[in-house]
Structures are given as C-alpha cells and as structure tokens.
Design a protein around this motif. Structure first.
Motif, short mmCIF file in Angstrom:
data_model
loop_
_atom_site.label_atom_id
_atom_site.label_comp_id
_atom_site.label_asym_id
_atom_site.label_seq_id
_atom_site.Cartn_x
_atom_site.Cartn_y
_atom_site.Cartn_z
N SER A 352 -37.78 39.64 -30.95
CA SER A 352 -37.93 38.30 -30.38
C SER A 352 -36.88 37.31 -30.90
O SER A 352 -36.18 36.70 -30.12
CB SER A 352 -39.33 37.75 -30.64
N ASP A 353 -36.81 37.08 -32.21
CA ASP A 353 -36.00 36.02 -32.79
C ASP A 353 -36.42 34.65 -32.26
O ASP A 353 -35.62 33.73 -32.18
CB ASP A 353 -34.51 36.27 -32.51
N ASP A 354 -37.69 34.52 -31.89
CA ASP A 354 -38.11 33.32 -31.19
C ASP A 354 -39.62 33.19 -31.27
O ASP A 354 -40.35 34.18 -31.09
CB ASP A 354 -37.67 33.40 -29.73
N GLU A 355 -40.12 31.97 -31.53
CA GLU A 355 -41.57 31.78 -31.69
C GLU A 355 -42.32 31.92 -30.38
O GLU A 355 -43.54 32.14 -30.37
CB GLU A 355 -41.86 30.41 -32.31
N ASN A 356 -41.63 31.81 -29.26
CA ASN A 356 -42.25 32.03 -27.96
C ASN A 356 -42.07 33.47 -27.49
O ASN A 356 -43.00 34.09 -26.97
CB ASN A 356 -41.68 31.06 -26.92
N GLY A 357 -40.89 34.01 -27.68
CA GLY A 357 -40.63 35.38 -27.27
C GLY A 357 -41.51 36.40 -27.96
O GLY A 357 -41.83 37.45 -27.39
N ILE A 358 -41.94 36.11 -29.17
CA ILE A 358 -42.80 37.04 -29.90
C ILE A 358 -44.15 37.21 -29.19
O ILE A 358 -44.85 38.20 -29.40
CB ILE A 358 -43.01 36.55 -31.35
N GLN A 359 -44.49 36.28 -28.32
CA GLN A 359 -45.77 36.34 -27.60
C GLN A 359 -45.70 37.21 -26.34
O GLN A 359 -46.71 37.38 -25.65
CB GLN A 359 -46.20 34.93 -27.21
N ARG A 360 -44.54 37.79 -26.05
CA ARG A 360 -44.41 38.59 -24.82
C ARG A 360 -43.42 39.74 -24.99
O ARG A 360 -42.64 40.04 -24.07
CB ARG A 360 -44.01 37.69 -23.65
N LEU A 361 -43.42 40.38 -26.14
CA LEU A 361 -42.52 41.51 -26.34
C LEU A 361 -42.80 42.63 -25.35
O LEU A 361 -41.89 43.36 -24.94
CB LEU A 361 -42.63 42.03 -27.78
N ASN A 362 -44.06 42.79 -24.97
CA ASN A 362 -44.40 43.81 -23.97
C ASN A 362 -43.73 43.52 -22.63
O ASN A 362 -43.21 44.42 -21.96
CB ASN A 362 -45.92 43.88 -23.79
N GLN A 363 -43.70 42.25 -22.24
CA GLN A 363 -43.06 41.88 -20.98
C GLN A 363 -41.55 42.03 -21.06
O GLN A 363 -40.89 42.44 -20.09
CB GLN A 363 -43.43 40.45 -20.61
N VAL A 423 -46.68 41.63 -16.17
CA VAL A 423 -46.67 40.22 -16.55
C VAL A 423 -48.06 39.61 -16.43
O VAL A 423 -48.33 38.55 -17.02
CB VAL A 423 -45.65 39.45 -15.68
N TYR A 424 -48.95 40.23 -15.72
CA TYR A 424 -50.29 39.69 -15.50
C TYR A 424 -51.29 40.11 -16.58
O TYR A 424 -52.44 39.68 -16.54
CB TYR A 424 -50.80 40.12 -14.12
N SER A 425 -50.87 40.96 -17.51
CA SER A 425 -51.79 41.47 -18.52
C SER A 425 -51.63 40.71 -19.83
O SER A 425 -50.56 40.20 -20.15
CB SER A 425 -51.55 42.95 -18.77
N ARG A 426 -52.72 40.69 -20.60
CA ARG A 426 -52.69 40.04 -21.90
C ARG A 426 -53.67 40.76 -22.83
O ARG A 426 -54.58 41.47 -22.37
CB ARG A 426 -53.04 38.55 -21.81
#
Length: 462
Positions: A352-363, A423-426
């Motif tokens: 990620s290198d990013d506080e937002n990107g870490i929330q969607r590494l799967n995507q 993208v629809y999964s969490r």
C-alpha cells in the motif's frame, strides 16, 4: 467535558469490549488479562514483544469457498480454528466441539498482510506534529527504529482491520535516506504500547532507498549524495565500515553498525525502495559485493524489465497495481507489472504505502490480475490471493507462522461477504490468532482507538 481519568477509564473499557472477547457467535466477555501467553515472544532483547493473543473459541467456518494463500482453492469447505491456530482445511470435516459459522456463499482467506505501511509513523490526523517517519538529518541512519515512532492510537489501524482485513503489517521508515533504519512487524491489534503489537518472532527489516529521494533531499542541501553515483558511493562506504565492525570487536556498541552487522549476519532483512530496473540490478550487485541479500524491492515499477534477474536472486517485488508517472523514475510503470512478474515465476507482493490503500489491497490485487487478463494471461484467483497474504509473509520472514491457512499456523483469518477479488466485497469477520477482533454484524466487536473516544461517529466503519 470529560476528565482525562474518565477518558482513560473509557479507553480501557473500549479496548476490552472490542478485543478482549471470546470469538464465538455469542461468547462471554473476558478481560485482556485472561489472554493466553504469547507464542514465541522475543525474550532478552531490547523493546521485546509483549504481545499476548486475545482469547478465542474453537470455531468452524463451514460451507465457504476457501483460498488458502498457498495457491489452493477449496469449494464448500470447512476451516477449523482452535487454540489460536489453524487445525485443518478441507471438506467433510467434523465440527464437534466447535462453534459453527455458516459460510455459505462467502469466502475465506488468510489475514491480509501489508509489507509496506507507515501507519503509526505517519498517523491520522496527518499533521506535522505526527510526522515521525523520516529521520532526514543524515543520508544513512541505520541506528533509528521505526517502532520508536509508532503511535498505537492511530485510527488507521482499526480502518485497516475493518475495511481491509489486515491482520499483520510492516511499518517502515520513510525514503528520504539511503538507509532509513529498522522496520517493525506488527499484529493489527489494539494495544497501549507498540510492544503489545509487535509480532512475536518476526525478524527486523531495514529500509533502504535508492534513486530520486535521497539525492533530492541531500543534494538540495548541498550535501552528498546529490547524484545516483553519489548514492552508491555513500552506500558502499557504509557497508565497508559495517563489515569492519562486524569482523571486529563488537563490545563497544555502535547502534548504527549493530543494525548493519545484523543484516550481514542474515538476521535483519533488507527492504529497498527502488523504482528503476537498472538501479535494482546495481543494488543486487552491491549486495553480492558486500555480503548481504535484498529481500524485496518496494514500489519497483520497472520490475517487469528484470523479472528473470529477480527470480534468479529470489527477490520479491512489492508493488502497486497501477501507480505510475508521479515522478520521473516512476514514468515507465505499467499496469501489467505484476502479471509479467507472475509469468516469469518471480515473487509478487501487492503493497500500500498509503493509509487508504491498505484498506483495499485485495482490490488492488484484482486490478493487477485484470491487467494481466487483458494481455492474455489468465492468473488463477488462488495465486492472486497469495500476493497479499503468503508472498508478503515470505518477504517479511514470517511465512512459517502466518500467511496461509495451513495446520499449525496462526489463525489469522478473514471471512469475506463475497469474492475477495470483487470491489463489492468486504470483510465480515476477522480473526487474529483465533480471536474474533472484528465483526461487521456486531458493533461491540469494532475496535476504537483512545484518540477517537468521544468523537462523533467513533466506531463507525467509513
């Protein structure tokens, strides 16, 4: 207004409510003091891990599609968790003595692992007072340790758990310096101290950087290095000095050279920020000259150009799906980077290198997979899941303990409400060492940091 005493009391209650629980579907609440002893906690070392896993219950996830992180897919499978470990994955398994969770129509993966994060060192709110990731006072600062800047109350930790299913992450110093210092691997759990988050038994890493960042930072001050050849000259002299120290009397302590000697001894892993293929090739040559090994190149947007060299040298590429062009050395990044590395048999990690990107590494991994598909490479979903689980664990030196759903490994597990590459999964539920630490369907199992207590919307998932 609440007094600090009341806030501190609320903090203790919040942490207990969110993380000190049984992991069944309706178990009793326990205090964190009831947690079982840590497994493999580092004893006798400075700032040793004090992590203790939270108590869990024997749990069976039944009927889900399972990606085990090691390249395997199991349909309509059962995952058994007990005493903090994965017991078995398969079909037709007995669930006697387990709390059963129906996973029909859902998916199970190992916990997501981010190999490149600055949470805690560059926490939210992103203000100058929180900017603690770059000791940009010398081009080489191997003596600093990222963990001594980590703020455990960073709300980014709970966001990464809830939105991204992140169960472990490596916190690195920034890339202003050629040698930025030691990294630290954390369990993504609530704790008052960074030692309470430290992944027991994880080796240290050391952050290095090449290219534009160091030469820009120090060249702008009229200091060496100001060029790429200056970067390598400073690095080579640092390693020559470190080799002399490592071969001599180490009784007179030198914090910088202790870290470098740890690298030369093979105990500390090198994570090198590097974009261009030619520089990565030069760094691998320098590593051979000086007697160390690069574990992973981070960002590595041109890895596809030297995929064979990376495979032959057993070096992972920790990359984004599609970041490119934001500075000159990232100009030749392509979306097919991960796919071409995979085709060549090289190690791929999505970071990620990013506080937002870490929330969607799967995507992000799914985007890289789609780029491969468009060029005619059909990369199996089970392999792609490994890009943000087992491959990351391998490059961080923790793959014997976590990263895949294999018997005896830590029960770091995510139950997704749909295909994790959609993208629809969490995440619906997240276990760390077999303890249910996040449940989207139970507000009491949503961790809230002390910093957020009393603020509007605290505990809500954004």
């Amino acid at each position: 207004m609440r007094t600090r005493t009341l806030i501190a009391t609320a903090c203790a209650l919040a942490l207990g409510a969110c993380t000190g629980m049984d992991s069944g579907t309706g178990g009793e609440t326990r205090s964190a003091s009831a947690a079982s002893p840590s497994v493999g906690a580092d004893g006798g070392t400075p700032y040793a891990s004090t992590y203790q896993r939270y108590p869990g219950r024997p749990t069976a996830l039944v009927g889900a599609t399972v990606f085990d992180g090691a390249g395997n897919r199991f349909d309509n499978a059962t995952v058994l968790l007990r005493d903090g470990e994965v017991v078995e994955v398969g079909t037709g398994l007995s669930t006697d003595g387990y709390d059963v969770i129906d996973g029909t129509g859902k998916f199970v993966t190992p916990g997501v692992i981010d190999i490149h994060s600055h949470l805690g060192d560059y926490p939210t709110p992103s203000v100058q007072a929180h900017s603690d990731g770059n000791e940009a006072t010398s081009p080489t600062t191997p003596e600093v340790w990222a963990e001594h800047s980590v703020w455990p109350q960073d709300p980014g930790f709970s966001r990464a758990l809830a939105n991204g299913g992140v169960t472990a992450l490596q916190i690195l110093p920034g890339s202003a310096n050629l040698t930025g210092g030691r990294s630290v691997t954390l369990k993504n759990v609530a704790s008052r101290t960074v030692q309470g988050m430290k992944f027991p038994g994880a080796p240290y890493g050391m952050k290095m950087a090449c290219g534009e960042n160091p030469k820009r930072v120090y060249g702008s001050r009229g200091r060496m290095p100001s060029t790429r050849m200056g970067n390598f000259a400073v690095n080579r002299q640092m390693w020559l000095d470190a080799r002399a120290y490592a071969a001599g009397d180490r009784s007179k302590r030198d914090l910088a050279k202790e870290t470098l000697a740890g690298v030369l001894d093979g105990d500390i892993l090198i994570h090198n920020h590097c974009y261009r293929a030619d520089e990565m090739a030069l760094v691998m040559d320098m590593a051979k000259e000086m007697g160390y090994k690069v574990t992973a190149f981070h960002h590595a947007v041109e890895s596809y150009k030297i995929a064979d060299l990376l495979r032959e040298n057993d070096v992972c590429s920790a990359i984004w799906a599609d970041w490119y062009g934001f500075k000159m050395e990232s100009y030749d990044g392509i979306r097919e980077n991960a796919a071409l590395l995979w085709k060549s048999g090289a190690c791929v990690v999505i970071h990620s290198d990013d506080e937002n990107g870490i929330q969607r590494l799967n995507q992000e991994a799914a985007k890289a997979q789609a780029a491969g598909r468009r060029m005619g490479l059909d990369i199996p979903d089970a392999d792609v899941v490994g890009w943000f689980t087992l491959n990351a664990a391998k490059a961080m030196g923790i793959d014997k303990m976590t990263g895949s759903l294999e018997p005896g490994k830590m029960a770091d597990v995510v139950l997704w409400n749909g295909d994790p590459l959609s993208v629809y999964s969490r995440p619906e539920k997240v276990w760390i060492d077999g303890a249910l630490l996040y449940d989207a369907l139970d507000r009491s199992r949503r961790p809230v940091s002390d910093f957020e207590l009393g603020q509007p919307g605290a505990g809500d998932v954004k």
